[in-house]
Design an enzyme around this catalytic site. Sequence first.
Site, short mmCIF file in Angstrom:
data_model
loop_
_atom_site.label_atom_id
_atom_site.label_comp_id
_atom_site.label_asym_id
_atom_site.label_seq_id
_atom_site.Cartn_x
_atom_site.Cartn_y
_atom_site.Cartn_z
N HIS A 106 49.61 24.09 60.44
CA HIS A 106 49.76 24.82 58.67
C HIS A 106 50.82 24.00 58.10
O HIS A 106 51.61 24.76 57.33
CB HIS A 106 49.89 26.24 59.09
CG HIS A 106 49.00 27.03 59.43
ND1 HIS A 106 47.56 26.78 59.38
CD2 HIS A 106 48.79 28.31 60.21
CE1 HIS A 106 46.77 27.56 59.83
NE2 HIS A 106 47.47 28.50 60.51
N HIS A 176 45.46 32.32 53.93
CA HIS A 176 45.60 33.13 55.19
C HIS A 176 45.78 34.37 55.23
O HIS A 176 46.60 35.34 55.95
CB HIS A 176 46.67 32.40 55.88
CG HIS A 176 46.80 32.38 57.44
ND1 HIS A 176 46.34 33.42 58.28
CD2 HIS A 176 46.62 31.16 58.28
CE1 HIS A 176 46.38 33.07 59.25
NE2 HIS A 176 46.47 31.76 59.57
N GLU A 305 39.49 31.61 56.99
CA GLU A 305 40.07 30.49 56.27
C GLU A 305 38.99 29.58 56.03
O GLU A 305 38.57 28.85 56.73
CB GLU A 305 41.15 30.23 57.11
CG GLU A 305 42.14 31.07 57.66
CD GLU A 305 42.69 30.88 58.82
OE1 GLU A 305 43.53 29.80 58.86
OE2 GLU A 305 42.95 31.59 59.94
C1 GLA Z 1 45.88 30.14 62.19
C2 GLA Z 1 45.23 29.40 63.62
C3 GLA Z 1 45.96 30.51 64.61
C4 GLA Z 1 47.25 31.03 64.35
C5 GLA Z 1 47.32 31.56 63.13
C6 GLA Z 1 48.79 31.92 62.80
O1 GLA Z 1 44.62 30.90 61.94
O2 GLA Z 1 44.10 29.08 63.80
O3 GLA Z 1 45.87 29.84 65.81
O4 GLA Z 1 48.26 29.77 64.32
O5 GLA Z 1 46.77 30.71 61.95
O6 GLA Z 1 49.32 32.56 63.71
#
Ligand code: GLA
Length: 340
Positions: A106, A176, A305
Amino acid sequence: MAVTIAPFGRTAAGEEVLAGRIENAAGMAVTVLSYGATVQSIQVPDRTGGLRDVALGYDTLAEYEANDGYLGATVGRVGNRIGGARFWLNGQEYPLAKNDGENHLHGGVRGFDKYVWDMAAGADSLICSRVSPDGEEGYPGALTVTVTFTVTADSALVIDYAARSDRDTVVNLTNHTYFNLSGGGSALDHELRLSARRFCENDGGCLPTGRLLDVTGTAFDFRESKPLGRDIGAAEEQLRLAGGYDHCFALEGGPAAVLYSPASGIEMTVETDMPGVQVYTANFLTPRPGKGGAVMGQRDAVCLETQLFPNAMNCWGFPSPVLRAGKPLSSRTAYRFAVR
Ligand code: GLA
């Protein structure tokens, strides 16, 4: 349509953060924070006409700054994971910040979710923008990013992403938001349909291996709508590795996803021009108080997402996240709400 912007708070470093709000005639209201270009709330009418907030979040800026989980945030420069926290572009290796074991997640240690963006009001939208400088978290090129949140008369939240870089770089922007269409409690009763016959195989670190697996006969088959909880406990390696669903599905056209809460009657249809959607059942969401003090935790939401397939720079054949210098990037995802 009413659009307003008001102060929300100050970061620990003293920066002012704004909260923008868009409301349509049907009563749908979306709040976006300039911190992380974050969707803080999405209020929509349920089948009785009462409003429910279908996005997890916090009441205070301090909680957004202190907590993990990326609740509602815009994630970038590259959302999701990059294996080994490095990639090659134009014959050069770019090491990135490691913030998920050996991998990059991220956007790194301080991703787009942890910056205060500029925010302006449009007629039916909130326009968030920032410049990510050359070298930020290891990425090449100064990247100018604009994320526009629009609420339509027919109750869709449309997110438009635009970006341009002064050097060749990589970009994979997403949002997100943790959706709970009942307004709280477990999301395992939510029925999900996906237009996807294949999904990205993960390794033990939730990192795509480069292989696409067929959903047929597995817990990953959402081609017919089914409750999220129906197969989440199945004895399947891919579920065990991620502690639930945390996988990118390869989209095939038509609406990417339809999510429905039998408790509220609220249905959300996701449309996107992106090739993938990461379905994440909040497996890592440790119990914590959210808005109004309500405790939220594992499985209390699902993130949808929309994005390019993760780890694309290391997986031959995945759609490329490379953005060439001076070329405009534009992408759109819409979350449309209705009741039934
Ligand atoms: C995303 C990732 C997860 C986790 C979340 C945040 O969706 O794929 O594995 O890291 O973000 O907690």
